[in-house]
Design a protein around this motif. Structure first.
Motif, short mmCIF file in Angstrom:
data_model
loop_
_atom_site.label_atom_id
_atom_site.label_comp_id
_atom_site.label_asym_id
_atom_site.label_seq_id
_atom_site.Cartn_x
_atom_site.Cartn_y
_atom_site.Cartn_z
N PHE A 102 0.85 -1.19 0.00
CA PHE A 102 0.00 0.00 0.00
C PHE A 102 0.89 1.25 0.00
O PHE A 102 1.77 1.40 0.85
CB PHE A 102 -0.92 0.01 1.22
CG PHE A 102 -2.05 -0.97 1.12
CD1 PHE A 102 -3.26 -0.61 0.55
CD2 PHE A 102 -1.89 -2.28 1.57
CE1 PHE A 102 -4.29 -1.53 0.44
CE2 PHE A 102 -2.92 -3.20 1.46
CZ PHE A 102 -4.14 -2.84 0.89
N SER A 103 0.62 2.14 -0.95
CA SER A 103 1.39 3.38 -1.08
C SER A 103 0.41 4.52 -1.37
O SER A 103 0.57 5.26 -2.33
CB SER A 103 2.43 3.27 -2.19
OG SER A 103 1.80 2.96 -3.42
N THR A 104 -0.62 4.62 -0.52
CA THR A 104 -1.75 5.50 -0.79
C THR A 104 -1.51 6.95 -0.41
O THR A 104 -2.37 7.80 -0.64
CB THR A 104 -3.00 4.98 -0.08
OG1 THR A 104 -2.66 4.68 1.29
CG2 THR A 104 -3.50 3.71 -0.74
N GLY A 105 -0.37 7.25 0.20
CA GLY A 105 -0.02 8.64 0.45
C GLY A 105 -0.88 9.32 1.49
O GLY A 105 -1.49 8.68 2.35
N ALA A 106 -0.95 10.65 1.39
CA ALA A 106 -1.71 11.48 2.33
C ALA A 106 -2.20 12.71 1.58
O ALA A 106 -1.39 13.46 1.05
CB ALA A 106 -0.84 11.89 3.52
N ASP A 107 -3.51 12.91 1.54
CA ASP A 107 -4.02 14.07 0.80
C ASP A 107 -5.09 14.84 1.55
O ASP A 107 -5.74 15.72 0.99
CB ASP A 107 -4.54 13.66 -0.58
CG ASP A 107 -5.62 12.58 -0.51
OD1 ASP A 107 -6.10 12.29 0.60
OD2 ASP A 107 -5.98 12.05 -1.57
N ALA A 108 -5.27 14.53 2.85
CA ALA A 108 -6.21 15.29 3.68
C ALA A 108 -5.44 16.27 4.55
O ALA A 108 -4.23 16.12 4.77
CB ALA A 108 -7.05 14.36 4.54
N ASP A 109 -6.12 17.28 5.06
CA ASP A 109 -5.49 18.27 5.92
C ASP A 109 -5.49 17.82 7.37
O ASP A 109 -6.51 17.35 7.89
CB ASP A 109 -6.25 19.60 5.84
CG ASP A 109 -5.94 20.37 4.58
OD1 ASP A 109 -4.79 20.84 4.46
OD2 ASP A 109 -6.84 20.51 3.73
N ARG A 110 -4.35 17.97 8.02
CA ARG A 110 -4.29 17.73 9.46
C ARG A 110 -5.06 18.85 10.17
O ARG A 110 -5.02 20.01 9.77
CB ARG A 110 -2.83 17.71 9.93
CG ARG A 110 -2.66 17.26 11.38
CD ARG A 110 -1.20 17.06 11.71
NE ARG A 110 -0.65 15.89 11.05
CZ ARG A 110 -0.79 14.64 11.51
NH1 ARG A 110 -1.47 14.42 12.62
NH2 ARG A 110 -0.26 13.64 10.85
N ALA A 111 -5.76 18.49 11.24
CA ALA A 111 -6.57 19.45 11.97
C ALA A 111 -5.68 20.43 12.75
O ALA A 111 -4.55 20.10 13.12
CB ALA A 111 -7.51 18.73 12.92
#
Length: 455
Positions: A102-111
């Motif tokens: 799995f290499s799905t990365g990160a594309d949401a904003d940290r709160a």
């Protein structure tokens, strides 16, 4: 007859492609070789390069050339527009492959936990980046009514957001931005952009080159307050230990001592200002309150009890990305990563058989794109060690056609590597008509049509 080792990689951004490259380079140790399928939820590959890098960074986007060379290899197939887990789940992948990475990365904003952060006019940087990069799954318009804007954070994403907000639409027109983004930026009312960091110049996470690029625009006046140039023993040690930190500090020092010019858009870089509240009126952002901080000798800061209110009408938080939880895999909600040991997914203290991670879902959203190569090499080394020691699961249907039949039976309109070449050609043709290298196609259905989707 022996068959190749079959590997599925979920996520066709840099991390996934680097993992495929590492597998191919280790192919001599595997008889009779490897066969790799990359699954990507977007119709096009390249992940962060396509949808997370500012359009006016052509040098970074040049990494695509190297990634292209990997995906051109005959041992690799691309299945785009395939979502995990709705189109294909973990049990399905284990049915078709010896191992899954799995290499799905990160594309949401940290709160960011400050009062008022939920007000209208307060945005996550990742959402804004997705908009100006033409992500197909976000709205086509963006509200750019504010004349004074705050950006919270002192990393490269904060710089990208600030630069795009401060530049004119015509400056960005030679890039690949689609028509809706150009129209949105042409209506942008921002004249002042304020970037805030709670620590000092030595602790800023900017890349030196990206920082210097701020000053290249004929329309952006970069301003640094001389009072924000301050160092303690910890800061001096940081500069001595890191050439990049020292270069960033020197650039900021030079800007702090020069006279302010007359370029029409002002971009202020503020240090030692910790956001404490986003101020609102009638549900909308009308200001930002910060507390002045001071260095404590170690490079960290403490509050001074002195507060300042800034007249801004919108706030962008650029305090880090966050990965989404992956169904059927353990997840650490604090770090936003999948628990692992050297890339082997760990659940209940045991390795989840034939299941691995690499990239930001493995180590968190830190570091530059090239750092994912080391992640990939470590993960692949452990995968191959597990293969050599007979620790991988045996797939029930390892044939090349099995996953194709599975996707087509479900009616999944998947795209291929050949389809990417068609989409690439279509975008370049749009660009050529306007004297540009490329114009990005935004609509998902239009991307699928241009790709000639399968299924």
């Amino acid at each position: 007859m022996p068959r190749p080792l079959r590997i599925a990689i979920v996520g066709a951004g840099p991390a996934g492609i680097y993992a495929a490259d590492a597998l191919l380079k280790s192919e001599a140790a595997v008889e009779p070789g490897v066969s790799i399928d990359l699954f990507e939820r977007m119709p096009a590959p390249f992940g962060l390069i396509r949808y997370g890098v500012a359009p006016d960074h052509p040098r970074i986007k040049g990494i695509v050339t190297a990634l292209h060379q990997v995906l051109d290899k005959p041992q690799i197939r691309l299945f785009g527009n395939v979502d995990y887990p709705s189109d294909i789940g973990l049990d399905d992948l284990h049915e078709f492959y010896d191992a899954v990475i799995f290499s799905t990365g990160a594309d949401a904003d940290r709160a960011l936990d400050v009062p008022g952060i939920e007000l209208e006019g307060s945005y996550g940087a990742a959402d804004f980046v997705s908009w100006y990069d033409g992500h197909p799954d976000v709205p086509r318009t963006w509200p750019l009514e504010a004349e004074k804007v705050a950006v919270l954070g002192v990393g490269n994403v904060a710089l990208d957001v600030a630069r795009v907000l401060a530049k004119t639409a015509d400056e960005l027109l030679p890039t690949e931005i689609p028509p809706n983004v150009y129209d949105g930026l042409a209506a942008n009312k921002a004249l002042e952009v304020h970037v805030f960091g709670r620590r000092g110049p030595a602790q800023a996470k900017f890349s030196p080159m990206e920082l210097r690029e701020l000053d290249h625009s004929p329309n952006i006046e970069v301003i640094v307050d001389p009072e924000d140039i301050d160092y303690d023993d910890g800061s001096i040690a940081t500069r001595r230990a890191s050439k990049q930190a020292d270069m960033v500090a020197k650039t900021l020092e030079n800007w702090a001592i020069r006279d302010v010019g007359d370029r029409p858009h002002k971009l202020f870089l503020h240090f030692f200002e910790s956001p404490t509240e986003v101020l609102g009126e009638d549900g909308r952002v009308v200001g930002l309150r910060t507390e002045r901080t001071r260095l404590d000798g170690t490079g960290n800061v403490t509050g001074t009890g002195e507060f300042r209110t800034w007249d801004v009408q919108s706030v962008y938080r650029a305090v880090g990305y966050l990965s989404d939880e992956l169904p059927k895999l353990p997840f650490d909600f604090v770090t936003g990563t999948v628990p692992h040991e050297g890339g082997r997914v760990i659940e209940g203290g045991e390795h989840l058989p034939s299941t691995y991670v690499t990239g930001w879902i493995k180590r968190g959203p830190v570091g530059l794109i090239g750092h994912t190569k080391g992640d990939a090499n470590e993960t692949v080394a452990h995968l191959l060690d597990d293969h050599g020691n007979g620790r991988l699961l045996t797939p029930g249907a390892p044939g090349d056609d099995a996953v194709v039949d599975f996707l087509e039976a479900k009616g999944v309109a998947y795209t291929t590597w050949e389809g990417w070449h068609r989409l690439d050609a279509a975008e370049r043709a749009l660009g050529e008509a306007e004297g540009r290298e490329r114009v990005k196609i935004v609509d998902r259905e239009a991307m699928l049509r241009a790709s000639g989707e399968q299924g």
